[in-house]
Scaffold this motif. Structure first.
Motif, PDB file in Angstrom:
ATOM      1  N   VAL A 187      22.583   2.359 -58.966  1.00 18.93           N
ATOM      2  CA  VAL A 187      24.032   2.458 -58.818  1.00 18.93           C
ATOM      3  C   VAL A 187      24.328   3.048 -57.439  1.00 18.93           C
ATOM      4  O   VAL A 187      23.507   3.782 -56.874  1.00 18.93           O
ATOM      5  CB  VAL A 187      24.691   3.322 -59.920  1.00 18.93           C
ATOM      6  N   GLU A 188      25.487   2.715 -56.918  1.00 20.37           N
ATOM      7  CA  GLU A 188      25.893   3.291 -55.633  1.00 20.37           C
ATOM      8  C   GLU A 188      27.377   3.599 -55.654  1.00 20.37           C
ATOM      9  O   GLU A 188      28.133   3.071 -56.475  1.00 20.37           O
ATOM     10  CB  GLU A 188      25.540   2.380 -54.464  1.00 20.37           C
ATOM     11  N   MET A 189      27.760   4.462 -54.751  1.00 20.28           N
ATOM     12  CA  MET A 189      29.172   4.816 -54.611  1.00 20.28           C
ATOM     13  C   MET A 189      29.460   4.999 -53.121  1.00 20.28           C
ATOM     14  O   MET A 189      28.773   5.761 -52.438  1.00 20.28           O
ATOM     15  CB  MET A 189      29.477   6.111 -55.377  1.00 20.28           C
ATOM     16  N   ARG A 190      30.427   4.268 -52.661  1.00 21.57           N
ATOM     17  CA  ARG A 190      30.898   4.435 -51.285  1.00 21.57           C
ATOM     18  C   ARG A 190      32.030   5.447 -51.292  1.00 21.57           C
ATOM     19  O   ARG A 190      32.774   5.551 -52.257  1.00 21.57           O
ATOM     20  CB  ARG A 190      31.350   3.102 -50.715  1.00 21.57           C
TER      21      ARG A 190
ATOM     22  N   MET B 148      28.219   8.713 -61.727  1.00 22.48           N
ATOM     23  CA  MET B 148      27.286   7.655 -61.322  1.00 22.48           C
ATOM     24  C   MET B 148      26.108   7.553 -62.280  1.00 22.48           C
ATOM     25  O   MET B 148      25.612   6.470 -62.549  1.00 22.48           O
ATOM     26  CB  MET B 148      26.712   7.942 -59.930  1.00 22.48           C
ATOM     27  N   VAL B 149      25.623   8.682 -62.740  1.00 27.53           N
ATOM     28  CA  VAL B 149      24.384   8.698 -63.511  1.00 27.53           C
ATOM     29  C   VAL B 149      24.605   8.868 -65.007  1.00 27.53           C
ATOM     30  O   VAL B 149      23.681   8.672 -65.793  1.00 27.53           O
ATOM     31  CB  VAL B 149      23.423   9.797 -63.007  1.00 27.53           C
ATOM     32  N   ASP B 150      25.814   9.213 -65.409  1.00 33.33           N
ATOM     33  CA  ASP B 150      26.062   9.609 -66.793  1.00 33.33           C
ATOM     34  C   ASP B 150      25.502   8.661 -67.843  1.00 33.33           C
ATOM     35  O   ASP B 150      24.693   9.065 -68.654  1.00 33.33           O
ATOM     36  CB  ASP B 150      27.550   9.866 -67.012  1.00 33.33           C
TER      37      ASP B 150
ATOM     38  N   GLN C  71      23.510   6.768 -53.515  1.00 32.24           N
ATOM     39  CA  GLN C  71      22.844   5.870 -54.453  1.00 32.24           C
ATOM     40  C   GLN C  71      21.959   6.663 -55.407  1.00 32.24           C
ATOM     41  O   GLN C  71      21.435   7.715 -55.042  1.00 32.24           O
ATOM     42  CB  GLN C  71      21.995   4.888 -53.648  1.00 32.24           C
ATOM     43  N   ALA C  72      21.778   6.133 -56.608  1.00 33.05           N
ATOM     44  CA  ALA C  72      20.845   6.710 -57.581  1.00 33.05           C
ATOM     45  C   ALA C  72      20.050   5.572 -58.209  1.00 33.05           C
ATOM     46  O   ALA C  72      20.591   4.493 -58.456  1.00 33.05           O
ATOM     47  CB  ALA C  72      21.587   7.493 -58.655  1.00 33.05           C
ATOM     48  N   ARG C  73      18.768   5.835 -58.452  1.00 30.19           N
ATOM     49  CA  ARG C  73      17.879   4.833 -59.060  1.00 30.19           C
ATOM     50  C   ARG C  73      17.283   5.409 -60.332  1.00 30.19           C
ATOM     51  O   ARG C  73      16.852   6.560 -60.363  1.00 30.19           O
ATOM     52  CB  ARG C  73      16.784   4.448 -58.078  1.00 30.19           C
TER      53      ARG C  73
ATOM     54  N   VAL D  92      32.267   3.602 -58.279  1.00 30.08           N
ATOM     55  CA  VAL D  92      30.845   3.392 -58.564  1.00 30.08           C
ATOM     56  C   VAL D  92      30.591   1.913 -58.829  1.00 30.08           C
ATOM     57  O   VAL D  92      31.361   1.260 -59.516  1.00 30.08           O
ATOM     58  CB  VAL D  92      30.407   4.227 -59.787  1.00 30.08           C
ATOM     59  N   LYS D  93      29.497   1.393 -58.285  1.00 29.58           N
ATOM     60  CA  LYS D  93      29.067   0.012 -58.527  1.00 29.58           C
ATOM     61  C   LYS D  93      27.641   0.043 -59.054  1.00 29.58           C
ATOM     62  O   LYS D  93      26.785   0.747 -58.523  1.00 29.58           O
ATOM     63  CB  LYS D  93      29.064  -0.800 -57.231  1.00 29.58           C
ATOM     64  N   VAL D  94      27.399  -0.729 -60.102  1.00 26.51           N
ATOM     65  CA  VAL D  94      26.033  -0.943 -60.569  1.00 26.51           C
ATOM     66  C   VAL D  94      25.513  -2.113 -59.745  1.00 26.51           C
ATOM     67  O   VAL D  94      26.006  -3.233 -59.868  1.00 26.51           O
ATOM     68  CB  VAL D  94      25.987  -1.259 -62.078  1.00 26.51           C
ATOM     69  N   THR D  95      24.547  -1.866 -58.888  1.00 25.68           N
ATOM     70  CA  THR D  95      24.075  -2.906 -57.979  1.00 25.68           C
ATOM     71  C   THR D  95      22.889  -3.682 -58.523  1.00 25.68           C
ATOM     72  O   THR D  95      22.656  -4.806 -58.107  1.00 25.68           O
ATOM     73  CB  THR D  95      23.707  -2.315 -56.602  1.00 25.68           C
TER      74      THR D  95
END
Length: 160
Positions: free
Chosen positions: A44-47, A67-69, A104-106, A30-33
């Motif tokens: 945040v996104e995750m490849r 990702m969202v926790d 991705q999550a926003r 997971v990356k916080v973009t």
């Protein structure tokens, strides 16, 4: 949050960098973009990698949830300040479709929502605000929907 950790998260950029090196996020890929300078939003996104893929070749559900926790809790803590206690209270995740590739999550924390929380906790009562976050794939299709409930209470003022 203790003072050393609070200093690390002093700016949105510092928080983004720290979260992107947070061991559970690194382990899940997971990356916080993005985190807005005023902590009103984050992305945040995750490849997909071999280490976050499940047996059937899609994103592992635990990684999707990770990702969202912490995001709403962290954003709300920063926007409310030290006068409030903020905890994650409950969560559930609905898996809508198999996730593959980049997801991705926003997160949005509007001024209206912040005011609602302040009003609900002004007397010292606890408040349990809820959010729904969609995790979407690269084409914008919903992969999973996460329901989050936080616990918020204004800290009592010390007696003088």
């Amino acid at each position: 949050m203790n003072s050393a950790v609070r200093r690390w998260f002093a700016s949105a950029g510092a928080m983004r960098r720290m979260m992107s090196t947070f061991a559970p996020y690194v382990g899940a890929g997971v990356k916080v973009t993005k985190i807005a300078d005023d902590f009103s939003s984050a992305t945040v996104e995750m490849r997909q990698h071999w280490y976050n893929t499940n047996y059937v070749g899609t994103h592992f559900g635990g990684s999707l949830y990770s990702m969202v926790d912490p995001m709403y809790m962290l954003l709300l803590m920063r926007r409310l300040g030290n006068d409030y206690v903020v905890w994650d209270k409950a969560a559930s995740i609905d898996f809508i479709r198999p996730g593959k590739g980049r997801v991705q999550a926003r997160f949005e924390l509007t001024d209206d929502r912040l005011e609602e929380i302040r009003n609900a906790t002004a007397s010292g009562d606890k408040y349990l605000p809820q959010w729904t976050v969609d995790i979407v794939d690269a084409s914008g299709e919903i992969v999973a929907r996460v329901h989050k409930t936080l616990y918020v209470r204004k800290k009592p003022r010390p007696a003088v």
